[in-house]
Design an enzyme around this catalytic site. Sequence first.
Site, PDB file in Angstrom:
ATOM      1  N   LYS A  75       4.276  11.462   9.539  1.00  0.00           N
ATOM      2  CA  LYS A  75       4.237   9.863   9.334  1.00  0.00           C
ATOM      3  C   LYS A  75       5.395   8.996   9.592  1.00  0.00           C
ATOM      4  O   LYS A  75       6.541   9.489   9.422  1.00  0.00           O
ATOM      5  CB  LYS A  75       3.879   9.426   8.006  1.00  0.00           C
ATOM      6  N   SER A 114      -2.427   4.089   4.148  1.00  0.00           N
ATOM      7  CA  SER A 114      -1.557   3.495   5.216  1.00  0.00           C
ATOM      8  C   SER A 114      -1.298   5.018   6.313  1.00  0.00           C
ATOM      9  O   SER A 114      -0.554   4.766   7.293  1.00  0.00           O
ATOM     10  CB  SER A 114      -0.345   3.180   4.997  1.00  0.00           C
ATOM     11  N   SER A 170      -2.688   5.777  -0.188  1.00  0.00           N
ATOM     12  CA  SER A 170      -2.340   5.897   1.252  1.00  0.00           C
ATOM     13  C   SER A 170      -2.835   7.211   1.767  1.00  0.00           C
ATOM     14  O   SER A 170      -2.704   7.750   3.028  1.00  0.00           O
ATOM     15  CB  SER A 170      -0.988   5.441   1.653  1.00  0.00           C
TER      16      SER A 170
END
Length: 405
Positions: free
Chosen positions: A45, A122, A146
Site C-alpha cells: 500500500k 483505504s 481500512s
Amino acid sequence: MTMTTAPLAAVFPIDDTVNAWVAHGRFTIPPTASGPLDGLRFAVKDIFDVAGYPTGAGNPAWLAGNPVPASSAPLVDTLLAAGATLVGKVLTDEIAYSINGDNVHYGTPLNVRAPGRVPGGSSSGSAAAVAARLCDFALASDTGGSTRVPASYCGLWGLRTTHGLLPREGMVPLHPSFDTATWLAHDPETFARVAAVLLPPSPHRFRRVLYPEAVCGLADPAFAAPLARVLAIATRLLEAAPALLTLPRGDETLDDWRQAYATAGGHEAWQTHGAWITASQPVFSPAIAARWQGAAGIGDDAARAAWARVHEIRAHVRGLFGDDAVAVIPSAAGVAPALDASGSAVDALRMRTLQITCIAGIGGLCQVSIPFAGDDGLPLGISLVGPAGSDAALVKLAIQVAAAL
C-alpha cells in the site's frame, strides 16, 4: 451463503484494467533471503516506504512534497527476508482517510469480485490487486476499517492487528493512536504463512464466544445467515455456549462510541497533518476534504472529553473480552456500494460500518475477516474479534472455522 477464497477466472482482468498500481508502481524487488514465504509475491500500500521509490499516500501534493525514502519500512524488509518478492506499490484512498475505495486523483481500483462496485478503502489497491491475483498478498493498514472493509467488499482474508503489535515506522500515519499495519490475502493458506512470519506467538486459549446482538443488528440482512454459521461453528470448536453481549452500556449507543472515536482520531489527525495541509493546500475529494475541515475544527476541550470516553470504552471492552473470549460480528454493515451510489447512501453505510469497526479500533483489539459470498454472489465478511495480543491464536481459530464451514 458460501465461503469464497478465490475470484472467478471469468472475471480475471489484465493488470492495467484493475487500476491497482500507482503511477510507476510496477517494479520487482527480489527476496533478500530464502524463507517461509518463498514463491509468494506481495504488493505494498502506498503509505509504506520502499527504498528508492516515492511514497504518495494517495495524494499528488504528498507525492510532490516528500523526498524519496532511502530506506524501506521494517515490515517490507521482514517480508523480503522471509523469501517473498515485492512486485510494486498499490493505490490508497487519500491519506487513508476513507473506507470507500475511490480516489479523485487516480481513479477507483477494480473490484473483480463485484464488478461495478467499489473495492473498499483505504486499502483499495491492496484489495483489488490481491482479489485479481496480481499478487498473493498485500501490505495494508487499518485505522477505522481500512483492511476489514475491503476484505469484506472483495472477498478476502484480512487482519486488523492488535494496536502496536507490528511496527509502523516508514508508514504514513492517520490517527497514530488507532493506526495498525495489516495484510490481505486471497486464500487461508497464504494468510497463515504471512501470519507465521509477522505475528509473535500467542499464549491465548479461547474459552468463551461472545455475540453482540446490537453490533450484528447494524448489518444488512445478507449477513444474518453467515453470522449464524460462524457463531455455531466457533461455539462447537471451543465447546462454549455463545454469550449474548450487551453493547454498549446503559443509554449509550454505538454511534456515541463511533463519535468518540471520530472526534479523538480527527483531532489527532489534525495535529499530525494540519501544518502540512495548511502550508501545502492539497486538493482532496469533497468527502475527504470535509473530514479534514471537521478535524481542523475540533477544539482541545472536545478532544480531551473524547479521549476520556475512548479510554473508558477501551477499559470496558477489554474487560468484556478478558484474555479468553472471541466475538463474532460482521466485518462491514453492507456489501460494496455501486460505483454510482449517491453520496448520501455511501455516507449512511459508512456511519453504520464505523459503529461496527470502532469497537476493535477503540479497544486496540485484533480482528480477522473471513470471506463469504451471499446468495446474490456478492462478497461479504464475517469477523472474529479477539483480545489484544491474541492475533496468532485468532488467525488459527479463524482458519479452523473456515475449514469447518
